[in-house]
Design a protein around this motif. Structure first.
Motif, PDB file in Angstrom:
ATOM      1  N   MET A  10      -6.403 -26.297  49.207  1.00 23.39           N
ATOM      2  CA  MET A  10      -6.369 -27.388  48.226  1.00 23.39           C
ATOM      3  C   MET A  10      -7.740 -28.037  48.061  1.00 23.39           C
ATOM      4  SD  MET A  10      -4.424 -29.087  46.145  1.00 23.39           S
ATOM      5  CE  MET A  10      -2.716 -28.891  46.554  1.00 23.39           C
ATOM      6  N   ILE A  55      -1.864 -22.238  48.560  1.00 25.65           N
ATOM      7  CA  ILE A  55      -2.283 -23.371  47.735  1.00 25.65           C
ATOM      8  C   ILE A  55      -2.605 -24.570  48.609  1.00 25.65           C
ATOM      9  CG2 ILE A  55      -1.328 -25.089  46.123  1.00 25.65           C
ATOM     10  CD1 ILE A  55      -2.286 -22.657  44.686  1.00 25.65           C
ATOM     11  N   TRP A  92      -4.377 -26.627  41.077  1.00 24.09           N
ATOM     12  CA  TRP A  92      -3.727 -26.227  42.325  1.00 24.09           C
ATOM     13  C   TRP A  92      -2.352 -26.899  42.449  1.00 24.09           C
ATOM     14  CZ3 TRP A  92      -8.148 -23.820  42.141  1.00 24.09           C
ATOM     15  CH2 TRP A  92      -8.463 -22.840  43.091  1.00 24.09           C
ATOM     16  N   ASP A 135      -9.884 -28.697  39.225  1.00 24.79           N
ATOM     17  CA  ASP A 135      -9.322 -27.745  40.192  1.00 24.79           C
ATOM     18  C   ASP A 135      -8.082 -28.280  40.908  1.00 24.79           C
ATOM     19  OD1 ASP A 135     -11.003 -25.767  39.630  1.00 24.79           O
ATOM     20  OD2 ASP A 135     -12.302 -25.994  41.383  1.00 24.79           O
ATOM     21  N   ARG A 136      -8.164 -29.518  41.412  1.00 24.33           N
ATOM     22  CA  ARG A 136      -7.025 -30.044  42.164  1.00 24.33           C
ATOM     23  C   ARG A 136      -5.776 -30.117  41.280  1.00 24.33           C
ATOM     24  NH1 ARG A 136      -6.229 -32.564  47.118  1.00 24.33           N
ATOM     25  NH2 ARG A 136      -4.422 -33.917  47.164  1.00 24.33           N
ATOM     26  N   THR A 160       0.202 -25.274  40.264  1.00 29.22           N
ATOM     27  CA  THR A 160       0.709 -24.028  40.851  1.00 29.22           C
ATOM     28  C   THR A 160       1.725 -24.341  41.944  1.00 29.22           C
ATOM     29  OG1 THR A 160      -1.503 -23.209  40.480  1.00 29.22           O
ATOM     30  CG2 THR A 160      -0.050 -21.806  41.749  1.00 29.22           C
ATOM     31  N   ALA A 170      -3.669 -21.800  38.972  1.00 27.60           N
ATOM     32  CA  ALA A 170      -4.523 -21.257  40.035  1.00 27.60           C
ATOM     33  C   ALA A 170      -4.066 -19.867  40.463  1.00 27.60           C
ATOM     34  CB  ALA A 170      -4.527 -22.209  41.220  1.00 27.60           C
ATOM     35  N   GLU A 185      -6.464 -17.232  41.816  1.00 26.93           N
ATOM     36  CA  GLU A 185      -7.083 -17.435  43.123  1.00 26.93           C
ATOM     37  C   GLU A 185      -6.137 -17.180  44.288  1.00 26.93           C
ATOM     38  OE1 GLU A 185      -7.758 -19.342  40.541  1.00 26.93           O
ATOM     39  OE2 GLU A 185      -9.857 -19.938  40.542  1.00 26.93           O
TER      40      GLU A 185
END
Lengths: 367, 168
Positions: free
Chosen positions: A282, A278, A101, A97-98, A104, A241, A244
């Protein structure tokens, strides 16, 4: 016909480029003119062709990211990331995920820097030096943020197969967002100049019109397509990302130079909006997963939205460390037929600003 | 900064680089780095330019263009090759379509390192090129003066020989 007889007034061909004051990169056009009106434009490309797609033969598939980042210096991170996403699809890797992010964040940072750069060059094509300098001064803060978070001013150097290679702390990111506040204010001021300044309006409004139907039929992409009223943005696909975060797809309907300028100026604000979200959301954790072994035999492709529009990456592997084929379909290449259409019928003096409003990136186009 | 006598005019050409160095060249000309402090302005006309800023590894289509631009520049002139690929081809050195560096096409006076080169180092390269330009101008003047002297001398000798021939 004897030498004393006057030739019938036929079309004149004027070469434009490859070295031309408004073009930062070499591009050649043969402009066919009837008096001052352009009746046709014949583009010739190839001045930046290096043949780097073929380098996949000679580089390890994990090292090729460095070459992919140098397809173009303006959207370098997105090129690196697009290659990585294609290889990750091939390998079946999910980025943490990080990492998604941060990708993005850097994509949007690059979009802001690219659009501000374009605003400056567009102003330069009109001879509006003040706006050129103001846009580039605002851009310096953005490239400073890039240098602090990713490591490079223009070539970010942070793309990596499996994630990203740099991990700026949450505090650094928050500080960067705060540091870019003045840029946001300055962008709004510059947007006001573009919309209301009579010199800009005189050169942009009603110039180089591309209708919605033509833009769609000629396969235009990015701001060129959205300025003609087609709501099409590959970020809606939700890579990295983007699924989201909340953002608006900027469209205009006029299809002229002004509409293309406004789409870009308004997109800067949307990019800041995405970066805010973002940084606020985070996630913690690793930024990359380790990648080992050979890629499997097969092929994969992904699409991304670059500052100039949709870009497509295709990779094919034969099971060795060197990929068999790598192909990029870049936004400027897709926009060239639409640009020729927009130039047709314009007067010679308007050709530089019409060419500039498609935001040509020749080194992407020719690779 | 010592040694710069006149304001050099710059011309910039992208000979198949990735754009990274080109936008840094433009960054040098805008308010943050501001090469105009050294009296530089950019011109689109090679016939008015003193310093040639060239980026990229020069592909085969570009070779005649680069040579043409260089030949159109008046003497004295200086060439600044910007970035790793202007030096050896850099990351593209194994590509099939490049000539592997600017020096294979035209003589280079200053190399600016980096991929992409940073604006600070580009400014440094421009200042060095301006100093080289001043030296070249000086030596050009000297050589022209010597040429004129030699011509005068040759005339005198010729005239003297004629006079001597008349006496005998």
């Amino acid at each position: 016909m004897s030498a004393h007889e006057k030739a019938a007034p036929g079309p004149t061909v004027i070469p434009f480029g490859p070295q031309h004051p408004v073009l930062p990169e070499p591009l050649h056009f043969d402009l066919v003119l009837q008096d001052e009106k352009v009746i046709d434009a014949i583009p010739q490309i190839g001045y930046i062709h290096r043949g780097l797609e073929l380098l996949v033969d000679k580089r390890d598939y994990l090292d090729y990211v460095h070459v992919a980042e140098r397809i173009c210096g303006i959207c370098s991170f997105m090129h690196g990331m697009g290659y990585c996403e294609a290889v990750e699809t091939l390998l079946g890797i999910t980025v943490p995920d990080r990492g998604r992010w941060l990708r993005t964040f850097w994509c949007e940072l690059e979009r802001v820097h690219s659009h501000l750069l374009w605003l400056g060059l567009g102003a330069d094509s009109l001879g509006f030096e003040n706006l050129f300098m103001a846009a580039w001064r605002a851009r310096e803060t953005v490239v400073d943020v890039a240098e602090e978070t990713a490591g490079g001013r223009v070539i970010f150097g942070s793309a990596l197969v499996g994630g990203v290679s740099k991990d700026p702390s949450d505090e650094t990111l928050k500080r960067c967002i705060a540091a870019m506040k003045p840029v946001r204010a300055e962008t709004l001021r510059l947007a006001n100049v573009v919309m209301n300044e009579s010199t800009v309006r005189h050169r942009f409004e009603g110039v180089g019109v591309l209708s919605k139907e033509m833009a769609y039929a000629l396969g235009a992409v990015g701001p060129m397509l959205r300025a003609s009223g087609v709501d099409y943005d590959v970020r809606r696909r939700g890579y990295a990302a983007y699924a989201e975060v909340d953002f608006e797809t900027v469209t205009e309907t006029a299809g002229d130079c002004m509409a293309r300028a406004l789409v870009r100026v308004r997109e800067i604000e949307q990019s800041f909006h995405i970066m805010d979200q973002i940084v606020a959301t985070m996630p913690s954790g690793p930024v990359a997963v380790p990648v080992k072994g050979m890629p499997p035999v097969g092929e994969a492709w992904v699409r991304l939205e670059q500052p100039r529009g949709e870009v497509l990456y295709y990779v094919r592997s034969n099971g060795t460390r060197n990929l068999e084929r790598f192909r990029v379909r870049t936004p400027t290449f897709a926009n060239v037929p639409a640009m020729v259409e927009a130039v047709r019928g314009a007067s010679l003096a308007d050709v530089p600003n019409i060419i500039l409003t498609i935001d040509p990136c020749i080194s992407c186009t020719e690779r | 900064m010592s040694g710069i006598e006149k304001s050099p005019w710059l011309i910039h050409y992208d000979a198949s680089s990735c754009n990274g160095c080109d936008i840094e060249v433009l960054a040098c000309l805008t308010p943050m780095y501001d090469a105009e402090r050294f009296g530089c302005i950019v011109t689109g006309d090679p016939k008015q330019a003193d310093i040639f800023l060239i980026t990229g590894s020069v592909n085969h289509l570009n070779i005649p263009v680069v040579k043409n631009l260089y030949e159109q520049m008046p003497e004295p002139k200086a060439v600044v090759a910007i970035g790793a690929c202007a030096y050896t081809g850099g990351v593209f050195s194994e590509c099939y379509n490049i000539s592997g560096g600017v020096a294979n096409v035209i003589p280079v006076d200053v190399y600016v390192p980096g991929c992409a080169a940073k604006p600070e180092s580009i400014l440094d390269g421009v200042v060095r090129a301006a100093q080289i330009l001043a030296e070249k101008r000086k030596s050009l003047k000297v050589s022209q003066r010597e040429k004129r002297k030699a011509m005068k001398k040759a005339k005198r000798v010729k005239g003297g020989a004629k006079a001597a021939g008349g006496q005998s």
